[in-house]
Write a protein that holds these residues in place. Structure first.
Motif, PDB file in Angstrom:
ATOM      1  N   GLY A 106       2.153  -6.486   4.820  1.00  0.00           N
ATOM      2  CA  GLY A 106       3.336  -5.664   4.622  1.00  0.00           C
ATOM      3  C   GLY A 106       4.275  -6.225   3.578  1.00  0.00           C
ATOM      4  N   ARG A 107       4.286  -7.542   3.429  1.00  0.00           N
ATOM      5  CA  ARG A 107       5.166  -8.186   2.454  1.00  0.00           C
ATOM      6  C   ARG A 107       4.543  -8.276   1.064  1.00  0.00           C
ATOM      7  NH1 ARG A 107       8.318 -13.209   5.309  1.00  0.00           N
ATOM      8  NH2 ARG A 107       8.501 -12.404   7.425  1.00  0.00           N
ATOM      9  N   LEU A 108       3.217  -8.336   1.000  1.00  0.00           N
ATOM     10  CA  LEU A 108       2.542  -8.562  -0.284  1.00  0.00           C
ATOM     11  C   LEU A 108       2.427  -7.305  -1.139  1.00  0.00           C
ATOM     12  CD1 LEU A 108      -0.307 -10.989   0.825  1.00  0.00           C
ATOM     13  CD2 LEU A 108       1.590 -11.526  -0.726  1.00  0.00           C
ATOM     14  N   GLY A 109       2.485  -6.152  -0.528  1.00  0.00           N
ATOM     15  CA  GLY A 109       2.387  -4.910  -1.288  1.00  0.00           C
ATOM     16  C   GLY A 109       1.069  -4.783  -2.013  1.00  0.00           C
ATOM     17  N   GLU A 113      -5.243  -6.204  -1.473  1.00  0.00           N
ATOM     18  CA  GLU A 113      -6.184  -5.120  -1.744  1.00  0.00           C
ATOM     19  C   GLU A 113      -6.991  -4.696  -0.528  1.00  0.00           C
ATOM     20  OE1 GLU A 113      -7.205  -5.685  -6.466  1.00  0.00           O
ATOM     21  OE2 GLU A 113      -8.669  -6.370  -4.992  1.00  0.00           O
ATOM     22  N   GLY A 114      -6.920  -5.462   0.533  1.00  0.00           N
ATOM     23  CA  GLY A 114      -7.681  -5.129   1.728  1.00  0.00           C
ATOM     24  C   GLY A 114      -7.263  -6.010   2.879  1.00  0.00           C
ATOM     25  N   LEU A 115      -7.532  -5.511   4.083  1.00  0.00           N
ATOM     26  CA  LEU A 115      -7.156  -6.224   5.295  1.00  0.00           C
ATOM     27  C   LEU A 115      -8.314  -6.178   6.273  1.00  0.00           C
ATOM     28  CD1 LEU A 115      -4.921  -7.551   7.083  1.00  0.00           C
ATOM     29  CD2 LEU A 115      -4.263  -5.225   7.761  1.00  0.00           C
ATOM     30  N   LEU A 201       4.140  -0.596  11.326  1.00  0.00           N
ATOM     31  CA  LEU A 201       3.725  -1.307  10.123  1.00  0.00           C
ATOM     32  C   LEU A 201       2.248  -1.097   9.847  1.00  0.00           C
ATOM     33  CD1 LEU A 201       4.065  -3.334   7.813  1.00  0.00           C
ATOM     34  CD2 LEU A 201       3.835  -5.178   9.508  1.00  0.00           C
ATOM     35  N   LEU A 202       1.410  -1.283  10.858  1.00  0.00           N
ATOM     36  CA  LEU A 202      -0.035  -1.190  10.676  1.00  0.00           C
ATOM     37  C   LEU A 202      -0.473   0.226  10.350  1.00  0.00           C
ATOM     38  CD1 LEU A 202      -2.739  -2.544  10.633  1.00  0.00           C
ATOM     39  CD2 LEU A 202      -2.738  -2.614  13.124  1.00  0.00           C
ATOM     40  N   ALA A 203       0.103   1.207  11.012  1.00  0.00           N
ATOM     41  CA  ALA A 203      -0.255   2.604  10.739  1.00  0.00           C
ATOM     42  C   ALA A 203       0.158   3.024   9.340  1.00  0.00           C
ATOM     43  CB  ALA A 203       0.386   3.522  11.775  1.00  0.00           C
ATOM     44  N   GLY A 204       1.178   2.368   8.789  1.00  0.00           N
ATOM     45  CA  GLY A 204       1.686   2.766   7.477  1.00  0.00           C
ATOM     46  C   GLY A 204       1.092   2.016   6.308  1.00  0.00           C
ATOM     47  N   LEU A 205       0.219   1.063   6.548  1.00  0.00           N
ATOM     48  CA  LEU A 205      -0.384   0.316   5.441  1.00  0.00           C
ATOM     49  C   LEU A 205      -1.357   1.203   4.665  1.00  0.00           C
ATOM     50  CD1 LEU A 205      -1.117  -3.175   7.068  1.00  0.00           C
ATOM     51  CD2 LEU A 205       0.677  -2.611   5.415  1.00  0.00           C
ATOM     52  N   ALA A 206      -1.125   1.349   3.381  1.00  0.00           N
ATOM     53  CA  ALA A 206      -1.967   2.213   2.541  1.00  0.00           C
ATOM     54  C   ALA A 206      -2.967   1.367   1.773  1.00  0.00           C
ATOM     55  CB  ALA A 206      -1.095   3.033   1.600  1.00  0.00           C
TER      56      ALA A 206
END
Length: 267
Positions: A106-109, A113-115, A201-206
């Motif tokens: 969430g902080r790295l933007g 590139e992947g999680l 936070l997790l649901a909003g990570l694109a």
């Protein structure tokens, strides 16, 4: 030995290989970066740069940090990415390390590139009034109490319960030794899983997300890991029905197959 210098202590890390794309590995609670050794070698063989970090209070990191919290560890990850000048990072967090990885992502933007969430304690670990997944607050309190009153015996039992599939006495004993080398104050990190709620936070990570689900996981309830793919359109889940909490140890070949596939898809 390499250290990230923070205001109140030093965080141990290792930086292997080279290349524009980096896989950053985050271990579970009370462990050390050494738990990733077999994954590290496989990633290096594939040509990836690999960075591994010891949480505050664990492994080679200082044991007397004033703040042992999940957000503080995530801030260490972000600071390390900045220090090393990493522009293309895939975060892989195991167990509590998954919560750290989500916070750091969430902080790295766009630099993230992947999680990869490996049986991750995210978005929650303890049941919430509107999401009855995971353990109860009473379970969490009993764990903290057990660690506080008889830490060595509790950790011995913990090391035997990590894996559902046989991994051998030597590996179980090694995990016990690593657990005991962490700071007793790392209990504070574990306790933060009680109120943890990263759903928004997790649901909003694109960004692309891979969530490993251990069907026999006795630590993180499998539905928690499935929640990720059910609530983020960029995520998919990998089911390992016979696996416990450590798929990279219990089903290494399948784990690596899925990991390499994800890395190739997101390149």
């Amino acid at each position: 030995m390499a250290y990230l210098q923070r205001d109140d202590g030093n965080v141990y890390f290792e930086d292997h290989g080279s290349g524009e794309r980096t896989v950053l590995l985050l271990h579970g609670w009370g462990m050390s970066l050494r738990v990733w050794d077999a994954v590290l070698l496989a990633l290096l063989d594939k040509g990836y740069r690999v960075v591994l970090v010891d949480h505050r209070g664990c492994g080679g990191s200082d044991k007397d940090f004033a703040d042992m919290g999940i957000e503080a560890i995530a801030a260490d990850v972000v600071a390390l990415v900045e220090q090393l000048g990493l522009e293309r990072v895939v975060l892989n967090g195991w167990s509590l390390g998954g919560a750290v990885a989500v916070a750091a992502a969430g902080r790295l933007g766009e630099r993230c590139e992947g999680l990869v969430l490996t049986c991750a304690a995210s978005p929650i670990y303890v049941q919430k009034p509107d999401l009855a997944l995971g353990g109860t607050p009473e379970d969490m309190a009993a764990t903290v109490q057990g660690l506080s009153e008889d830490r060595i015996t509790f950790l011995h039992a913990l090391s035997k319960a990590v894996c559902a599939r046989p991994v051998g006495e030597a590996l179980e004993h090694w995990m016990w030794r690593v657990f005991t080398e962490a700071s007793p104050r790392a209990i504070a990190t574990l306790a933060e899983l009680g109120p943890l709620d990263q759903r928004e936070l997790l649901a909003g990570l694109a960004l692309p997300i891979l969530s490993y689900v251990g069907g026999q996981d006795g630590f993180v309830a499998p539905p928690i890991c499935r929640w990720v793919a059910e609530n983020n359109s960029h995520a998919r889940a990998v089911e390992l029905p016979e696996c416990g909490h450590a798929p990279f140890l219990e089903e290494r070949e399948r784990y690596l197959e899925e990991l390499f596939g994800f890395l190739a898809e997101t390149a």
